[in-house]
Design a protein around this motif. Structure first.
Motif, PDB file in Angstrom:
ATOM      1  N   ALA A  20       0.795  -1.221   0.000  1.00 39.07           N
ATOM      2  CA  ALA A  20       0.000   0.000   0.000  1.00 39.07           C
ATOM      3  C   ALA A  20       0.827   1.271   0.000  1.00 39.07           C
ATOM      4  O   ALA A  20       0.399   2.285  -0.518  1.00 39.07           O
ATOM      5  N   PHE A  21       2.015   1.267   0.552  1.00 44.34           N
ATOM      6  CA  PHE A  21       2.825   2.464   0.584  1.00 44.34           C
ATOM      7  C   PHE A  21       3.915   2.431  -0.479  1.00 44.34           C
ATOM      8  O   PHE A  21       4.757   3.309  -0.535  1.00 44.34           O
ATOM      9  N   GLY A  22       3.939   1.402  -1.298  1.00 46.04           N
ATOM     10  CA  GLY A  22       4.970   1.270  -2.313  1.00 46.04           C
ATOM     11  C   GLY A  22       4.602   1.969  -3.593  1.00 46.04           C
ATOM     12  O   GLY A  22       3.439   2.215  -3.891  1.00 46.04           O
ATOM     13  N   GLY A  23       5.625   2.291  -4.390  1.00 40.42           N
ATOM     14  CA  GLY A  23       5.382   3.010  -5.625  1.00 40.42           C
ATOM     15  C   GLY A  23       4.626   2.201  -6.653  1.00 40.42           C
ATOM     16  O   GLY A  23       3.999   2.750  -7.541  1.00 40.42           O
ATOM     17  N   LYS A  24       4.687   0.855  -6.579  1.00 36.22           N
ATOM     18  CA  LYS A  24       4.043   0.032  -7.586  1.00 36.22           C
ATOM     19  C   LYS A  24       2.568  -0.235  -7.298  1.00 36.22           C
ATOM     20  O   LYS A  24       1.909  -0.944  -8.035  1.00 36.22           O
ATOM     21  N   ALA A  25       2.064   0.314  -6.200  1.00 41.47           N
ATOM     22  CA  ALA A  25       0.646   0.121  -5.888  1.00 41.47           C
ATOM     23  C   ALA A  25      -0.229   0.890  -6.872  1.00 41.47           C
ATOM     24  O   ALA A  25       0.163   1.912  -7.416  1.00 41.47           O
ATOM     25  N   TRP A  26      -1.426   0.390  -7.091  1.00 37.57           N
ATOM     26  CA  TRP A  26      -2.367   1.085  -7.951  1.00 37.57           C
ATOM     27  C   TRP A  26      -2.853   2.358  -7.252  1.00 37.57           C
ATOM     28  O   TRP A  26      -2.885   2.428  -6.025  1.00 37.57           O
ATOM     29  N   PRO A  27      -3.261   3.394  -8.013  1.00 39.64           N
ATOM     30  CA  PRO A  27      -3.700   4.647  -7.401  1.00 39.64           C
ATOM     31  C   PRO A  27      -4.812   4.465  -6.372  1.00 39.64           C
ATOM     32  O   PRO A  27      -4.809   5.130  -5.333  1.00 39.64           O
ATOM     33  N   ALA A  28      -5.775   3.572  -6.633  1.00 37.23           N
ATOM     34  CA  ALA A  28      -6.887   3.382  -5.703  1.00 37.23           C
ATOM     35  C   ALA A  28      -6.405   2.957  -4.325  1.00 37.23           C
ATOM     36  O   ALA A  28      -6.993   3.318  -3.300  1.00 37.23           O
ATOM     37  N   VAL A  29      -5.319   2.177  -4.270  1.00 37.27           N
ATOM     38  CA  VAL A  29      -4.783   1.737  -2.982  1.00 37.27           C
ATOM     39  C   VAL A  29      -4.238   2.929  -2.209  1.00 37.27           C
ATOM     40  O   VAL A  29      -4.407   3.030  -0.992  1.00 37.27           O
ATOM     41  N   HIS A  30      -3.605   3.845  -2.902  1.00 30.60           N
ATOM     42  CA  HIS A  30      -3.094   5.045  -2.243  1.00 30.60           C
ATOM     43  C   HIS A  30      -4.234   5.925  -1.750  1.00 30.60           C
ATOM     44  O   HIS A  30      -4.114   6.590  -0.720  1.00 30.60           O
ATOM     45  N   PHE A  31      -5.338   5.930  -2.491  1.00 26.84           N
ATOM     46  CA  PHE A  31      -6.505   6.677  -2.028  1.00 26.84           C
ATOM     47  C   PHE A  31      -7.012   6.101  -0.704  1.00 26.84           C
ATOM     48  O   PHE A  31      -7.442   6.848   0.184  1.00 26.84           O
TER      49      PHE A  31
END
Length: 260
Positions: A20-31
């Motif tokens: 979740a905090f990694g750069g390869k996560a999808w944008p929705a996960v960061h949301f």
């Protein structure tokens, strides 16, 4: 045998949404983690400082604007965004975290501040400023730079200055004129719709970055309880003059190139 057009699917699988905090996560996960971070702040701030329900309203409104702006940016740069190679990007994730902190600061507009509340928002704003320097450094160091990331960082800076300027007026540390420091960016963009020469891209500028940082630091200093209104007025005025100078230099430069 894997066809050439199947590479997109393999890359998409590599861009796993789970870190979740990694750069390869999808944008929705960061949301999602940004919303959790915001929820923690909404739970603590009203209880610590006896804020009214408007704190929650303003904070959630600011966060909704943040998510909508990020979604629009991702759509706008969909052809250039490295979805399959780097996901959302760690630098953008840092900027997202900074945006959440700014939303928590925005919620304090219209609230009565105790000394503890004032120092808390000074610390939170200072940390957001430190993150502003870190996300750009990380992007350059790790090849994480994208047109979306540059715009995301720039617009977050502009919103931060606007919110701090409103808070400075709200807390009686300067007159309404300081809000011009937050409006300058938007007036510049609006002028670009009328004058084609102002829509040309601006190259990197140490002067522009330095004055932007000075502007944010000045507004944060103005919010400190130990800074009296007479002093904060002078600090705000001098920082605004610097910002006006920086915008004037850019406008003159762009118009000169247009006529040339």
């Amino acid at each position: 045998m894997i066809r050439k057009d199947d590479t997109h699917g393999r890359d998409l699988l590599r861009a796993s949404p789970f870190p979740a905090f990694g750069g390869k996560a999808w944008p929705a996960v960061h949301f999602v983690w940004a919303a959790v971070m915001l929820g923690a702040g909404l739970f603590l701030m009203p209880r610590l400082f006896s804020f009214t329900d408007m704190y929650i309203t303003y904070t959630v409104t600011a966060f909704s604007i943040l998510i909508a702006a990020v979604g629009w940016g991702l759509y706008r740069f969909r052809g250039q965004f490295p979805w399959t190679e780097a996901g959302f990007g760690t630098a953008n994730a840092i900027t997202m975290g900074r945006g959440v902190l700014i939303c928590l600061v925005a919620g304090a507009i219209g609230q009565v501040w105790s000394a503890g509340a004032a120092w808390t928002f000074v610390v939170v704003s200072s940390f957001a400023l430190i993150m502003d320097g870190f996300d750009g450094w990380y992007a350059r160091r790790n090849g994480d730079e994208t047109p979306f990331g540059a715009l995301f960082d720039q617009e977050t800076d502009a919103a931060f200055i606007m919110i701090l300027a409103v808070l400075v007026v709200d807390q009686g540390k300067a007159g309404p004129w300081i809000i011009l420091s937050g409006l300058l960016r938007y007036l510049f963009v609006a002028a670009g719709f009328l004058i084609q020469g102002l829509r040309a891209p601006l190259g990197p500028s140490l002067r522009r970055k330095t004055i932007c940082v000075i502007q944010v630091i000045s507004l944060v200093v103005c919010l400190a309880p130990i800074v009296q209104p007479w002093l904060s007025t002078w600090i705000a005025a001098l920082s605004l003059v610097l910002l006006l100078y920086s915008f004037a230099v850019d406008v003159i430069d762009l118009m000169s190139k247009r006529h040339a």
